[in-house]
Design a protein around this motif. Structure first.
Motif, short mmCIF file in Angstrom:
data_model
loop_
_atom_site.label_atom_id
_atom_site.label_comp_id
_atom_site.label_asym_id
_atom_site.label_seq_id
_atom_site.Cartn_x
_atom_site.Cartn_y
_atom_site.Cartn_z
N SER A 562 44.87 46.70 37.26
CA SER A 562 44.07 48.36 36.93
C SER A 562 42.53 48.88 37.27
CB SER A 562 45.07 48.09 35.19
OG SER A 562 43.85 47.27 34.90
N LEU A 563 42.19 47.53 37.28
CA LEU A 563 40.70 47.48 37.44
C LEU A 563 40.52 47.62 39.05
CD1 LEU A 563 39.08 44.32 35.90
CD2 LEU A 563 38.85 46.34 35.14
N LEU A 564 41.28 47.73 39.92
CA LEU A 564 40.75 48.53 41.65
C LEU A 564 41.22 49.45 41.66
CD1 LEU A 564 43.07 45.87 43.47
CD2 LEU A 564 40.58 45.06 42.99
N SER A 565 40.24 50.26 42.59
CA SER A 565 39.92 51.43 43.24
C SER A 565 40.77 51.73 43.88
CB SER A 565 38.74 52.20 43.13
OG SER A 565 39.05 51.94 44.47
N GLU A 566 41.41 53.30 43.77
CA GLU A 566 42.07 53.54 45.29
C GLU A 566 41.89 52.66 47.00
OE1 GLU A 566 45.18 54.09 45.74
OE2 GLU A 566 45.96 54.07 43.42
N PRO A 567 41.00 52.52 46.94
CA PRO A 567 41.17 52.42 48.75
C PRO A 567 40.55 50.63 48.37
CG PRO A 567 38.98 54.29 47.02
CD PRO A 567 39.75 53.83 46.44
N GLU A 568 40.61 50.18 46.78
CA GLU A 568 39.69 48.26 47.25
C GLU A 568 41.35 48.52 47.24
OE1 GLU A 568 36.03 48.46 43.97
OE2 GLU A 568 38.07 48.50 43.40
N ARG A 569 42.81 49.42 46.82
CA ARG A 569 43.63 48.61 47.18
C ARG A 569 44.39 48.99 48.08
NH1 ARG A 569 47.55 50.73 41.26
NH2 ARG A 569 48.97 50.37 43.23
N ALA A 570 43.46 50.16 48.98
CA ALA A 570 44.17 50.13 49.90
C ALA A 570 43.77 49.06 50.76
CB ALA A 570 44.05 51.44 50.55
N TRP A 571 42.13 48.65 50.39
CA TRP A 571 42.11 47.39 51.74
C TRP A 571 42.56 46.74 51.62
CZ3 TRP A 571 39.87 42.55 51.50
CH2 TRP A 571 39.75 41.84 52.15
N PHE A 572 42.95 45.99 50.37
CA PHE A 572 43.34 44.70 50.22
C PHE A 572 44.82 45.20 50.93
CE2 PHE A 572 45.84 42.16 47.10
CZ PHE A 572 45.19 40.32 47.17
N ASP A 573 45.67 46.30 50.80
CA ASP A 573 46.83 46.06 51.06
C ASP A 573 47.01 45.79 52.44
OD1 ASP A 573 48.61 45.87 48.70
OD2 ASP A 573 48.56 47.79 47.98
N ALA A 574 46.07 46.81 52.77
CA ALA A 574 46.14 46.51 54.40
C ALA A 574 45.59 44.87 54.96
CB ALA A 574 45.15 47.51 55.03
#
Lengths: 603, 603
Positions: A562-574
């Motif tokens: 929940s602490l991750l922003s959308e762009p951060e989650r996108a980076w992590f998943d990629a």
């Protein structure tokens, strides 16, 4: 006067022997730094004079021995260690940074004291600071070429004598002759006739050679003079050089015995040459000799440092390949850890051994790039922790385990840190881990204009910890060599910073962390390469960014999503998708199944 | 020799007159900087020598006049202006930074040339650089106390002579005697007997006095010596000092005529005093005189600069109150603009006048804090734009209008920039505005550990522009005084940076921007105060943050809301709610209704 070898079986005996030798040499004291002739990070055994004399084995420090007192200086990392290793009855303890040796000398030297130092072991700037301190006390600082400690160290190891081998063009990417030509043109442009090179990694890069004279960094120890006509005079032990290597070097490189350096400097002086040397890294001996020969000395940074830091396409491709193999090794290790540690069956030392065993099986593997940091629970909070049998712990349930390790492959140097949860981590641990991860991602995703320094980016990595009143007390990133030093300049990502801009081709670590003393440590480290970004839509400036080189999963169990922003989650998943796609095919079925599971999108 | 006043009606005549005067004084050339004796930002009219001689009115620059050639130096901001104002037939044009005057002197001075300079108008470091350049050319740099330009400037204005007035304790917050005592203790601690103060804002702060000798900054021009016994010798025109002021100053301050400074310095020398002066801001005349008197000169920064920058609680309360009144004025202006501009009825000059008229009605208002920057459309892209009748534009439909302005109130100094859309802005304009806003919010919300410098925060303001390949070419923030200079050190937020950490109580601007040449300019500027954060849950470090002082709506029509993160929207809505609550009650009904509408949550 004949050198007399005396008793040297214990610290007291060694100190007494040194003092007797000083008296013979008409010296009232002597400085013993943790250093060798090349300002190496990892010293050859014969240069471990401080450890031999005092017992203290830290990677930075200094002792001053006077007739009736002696002092040892170590930095904050070694406050406890120096007290455990060096005898308080023989040495007073001092903080290397907060109580600089110069201040101690000003206070403790008497008028007329003759304090010796070995001019091979100090840079010229360092000597100037020491001299000033001595002068303030009315004492004299005396260069002593025959180190009196060597005279009493009976079984001092000889200089290392490992073979020098070619670093093939398929790894180096540019021929030594071309590198020499580039540098020679710059020297001529600056009206310099010759530059004295004393850093082994500079010489290794310039000549496309490697060696094995010290641990962890594939260096041959030697000195060199690069002339403005692009030829090199190379001062190296002939026993280390084969005919094959001589052929590899070609006509432009003249070999000389190491003790020929002095005469070569004299010759430069006689010819009134303009000779460049680095005031921070070249031994003051070089400056003294050049001055004695009346050369026109120009103080300037080692000219190899910058071009060496800018990796060419071959080196970058090599780095990518090395990181795939290293990522496969680390993935196999992490998968083994996930299967084995929860039962309490893994210790810090066991993990170090397992990881080294797996890495050792990799293609082109030559060495670890530094001693592995393997810390469970509270040991993970010690930033420069090296496990010993006395401190070894089982990786316990509910703990973080931090492992910082790397390897030397012929095609590249790696350095990676992962922090994994053994069992289920608590909410605070996940909060802290996620803030460190957000900082790591901020660096990974950063875009910045040409001319930006690492100091300007450092805050991006810290901002999420700062929001919670937290921080970490080390830099965010250091430069890394290409099958060379795991720490190299001139760039870094650090609030202290340097004036050096980040340039396309530089490799640097991205390693924010958080350390809770007595509880746990967190660090997430990937290596990244600086890359030109030519395709930003609507962009107006020359921009740079980072390509992440390291490929290994980051433990999802540690993340508070929940602490991750959308762009951060996108980076992590990629990133995880890339790790899975590139590393999956390189590991066995069990590890692959585990990898696929732990790299699923956060969802 | 009698000073002869010659023809000075046009630039050619003035230059000829100066050359004749130089010949009389046996000088081959003279340096004319844009500077006065106090290194003021805003010069009194009599110090506008560069403008009188050359016609160039930029805020930075320098001319060198030789017998048969003359050169004028201006920085990148003034490339066009200097060519328009200074005659290319009389002066060659040079870039102040890229073609430093020192290089020009090395190339253009002949052996034996005697180049004059006025030692009152240059700092000692600057003179040392000039002297080195002259020596390289074999020329001589000659201090000339009687400025030869003054001799030929027939109607040169006299020194300003406005009354010095007390700055009341209810605004200053700390009595002058207490400030002097604090500083005197530090001087004694550093073994300093006296410090020469030459910066008028330092003296104004120390003595709790203000004046009106220059535009926009409430300064009396004077010099002072602070002694280690906490007394002050103050060198000020007696005509400026009333009995009331003398009473306000008390016993610890001895008044002297301005020309008494030299003798006072001689006396310090005679007493072998250790005298401190600032090598960057004190005129070299001071150093020359002290050296001549054989004083023990200590070069160190003006000791008032740092304590002056750290506002006390009274000053901070004053700043808050001043910003409420200033915010009410700006809100009235923006509401008028919203009603009037869409019909094409507002010009840049009209807006400047209207805003000044509204501000002038505020309590405790004394002056604008700088010339208002009022730029519509492409004029907004000129960072230091000052509208003239020739450049004046109507605020056009679909354009951005940028207004950067501020005021001097008895209780505080303000500086605020708003960018508003006239009609509907395009998608690119909204994208850029939103990236600037995100940077502004990142600074506003930043938390950072004690010891952090402004340089470490600068990137937070740029990161969102960088993601799009964009940037801005000015600092992110400058220090601001308390009813003093709108620009003051020692801190700032800038990539170039200073080593000065941000400290609680400092006021600094937060003003990221974006400029598209020929199209539009964007800047969003609030002043913020550095504040200690003692209440971060789970925090481990001493942390600081910012309290936003400026209170005025930010144009919602310019925002692409989808680009804002949740925390950014929350900050924006909370800021607008605060603006509405604090400013609403201070404006008339129409403005209040408008304010309530434009400060609704983004939703």
């Amino acid at each position: 006067m004949a050198k007399e070898k005396t008793s040297d079986t214990d610290p007291a005996g060694r100190l007494a022997a040194l003092r007797a030798q000083l008296a013979t040499a008409k010296l009232d004291g002597f400085i013993v730094p943790h250093a060798d002739e090349h300002q190496n990070e990892f010293l050859p055994p014969r240069a471990e004079r401080l450890a031999w004399l005092t017992g203290f084995t830290g990677s930075a420090g200094l002792a001053v021995v006077l007739a009736d007192e002696a002092a040892i200086f170590a930095d904050g990392r070694y406050t406890l260690q120096v007290r455990a290793q060096a005898d308080g009855g023989l040495y007073s303890y001092h903080h290397l940074i907060d109580e600089p040796v110069t201040e101690w000398l000003e206070k403790n030297l008497s008028k007329g004291t003759r304090l010796g130092y070995d001019p091979w072991l100090h840079g010229v700037r360092g000597v100037e600071r020491l001299r000033k301190a001595c002068e303030k006390a009315g004492a004299e600082l005396v260069a002593v070429e025959d180190n009196p400690l060597d005279a009493v160290w009976r079984d001092q190891p000889p200089p290392p004598q490992t073979p020098v081998v070619p670093h093939e063009l398929r790894f180096a990417g540019r021929a030594s002759a071309d590198k020499r030509q580039d540098l020679a043109e710059k020297l001529s442009g600056n009206d310099i006739d010759a530059v004295v090179l004393t850093q082994p990694d500079s010489i290794a890069w310039l000549l496309n050679v490697r060696g094995n004279d010290v641990s962890h960094t594939p260096l041959p120890l030697s000195f060199a003079i690069l002339n403005a006509d692009a030829t090199v005079d190379w001062f190296v032990d002939p026993a280390k050089v084969s005919d094959e290597l001589t052929a590899h070097l070609g006509n432009g490189v003249s070999r000389h015995k190491p003790d020929g350096l002095g005469k070569a400097l004299d010759k430069l002086g006689k010819a009134k040459s303009r000779v460049q040397a680095c005031p921070d890294t070249a031994p003051s001996w070089v400056f003294d000799r050049l001055a004695g020969a009346k050369a026109d000395i120009r103080r300037a940074a080692d000219p190899v440092t910058l071009p060496k830091a800018i990796k060419n396409d071959t080196e970058l491709d090599g780095a990518r390949a090395a990181h795939r193999r290293d990522g496969a090794a680390l993935t196999r290790f992490l998968s083994w850890l996930a299967a084995t540690a929860p039962d309490g069956g893994v210790t810090e030392i066991g993990a170090v051994k397992k990881l080294a065993e797996i890495r050792g099986q990799g293609d082109l593997f030559r060495d670890l790039s530094f001693g592995t940091i393997s810390g469970a629970g509270p040991n993970g909070a010690i930033v420069h922790y090296r496990v010993t049998p006395e401190t070894d712990r089982i990786l316990g349930d509910g703990e973080f385990y931090l492992v910082d390790s790397g390897a030397q492959y012929l095609d590249g140097t790696t350095d990676v840190t992962r922090t994994v949860a053994i069992g289920a981590p608590g909410a605070e641990m996940r909060d802290r881990f996620t803030r460190v991860l957000k900082g790591h991602i901020a660096i990974a995703m950063a875009r910045f204009p040409s001319g930006t320094t690492g100091a300007q980016l450092d805050t991006l990595a810290r901002q999420f910890l700062w929001q919670s009143g937290l921080d970490y007390d080390h830099g965010t990133g250091h430069g890394v060599g290409s099958y060379l030093g795991v720490h190299e300049g001139p760039h870094r990502i650090s609030r202290a910073g340097t004036a050096q801009a980040l340039l396309a081709g530089m490799i640097v670590s991205n390693e924010p962390g958080y350390y809770k003393e007595g509880a746990y440590g967190i660090r997430i480290e990937n290596l990244v390469a600086v890359t030109a970004l030519d395709d930003i839509e609507g962009g107006e400036r020359e921009m740079l960014g980072f390509e992440t080189l390291t490929l290994a999963p980051i433990d999802r169990a540690c993340i508070e999503v929940s602490l991750l922003s959308e762009p951060e989650r996108a980076w992590f998943d990629a990133y995880h998708a890339r790790v899975s796609a590139e590393i999956g095919p390189l590991v066995d079925e069990a590890a692959r199944a585990w990898l696929e599971a732990v790299t699923q999108p956060l969802g």
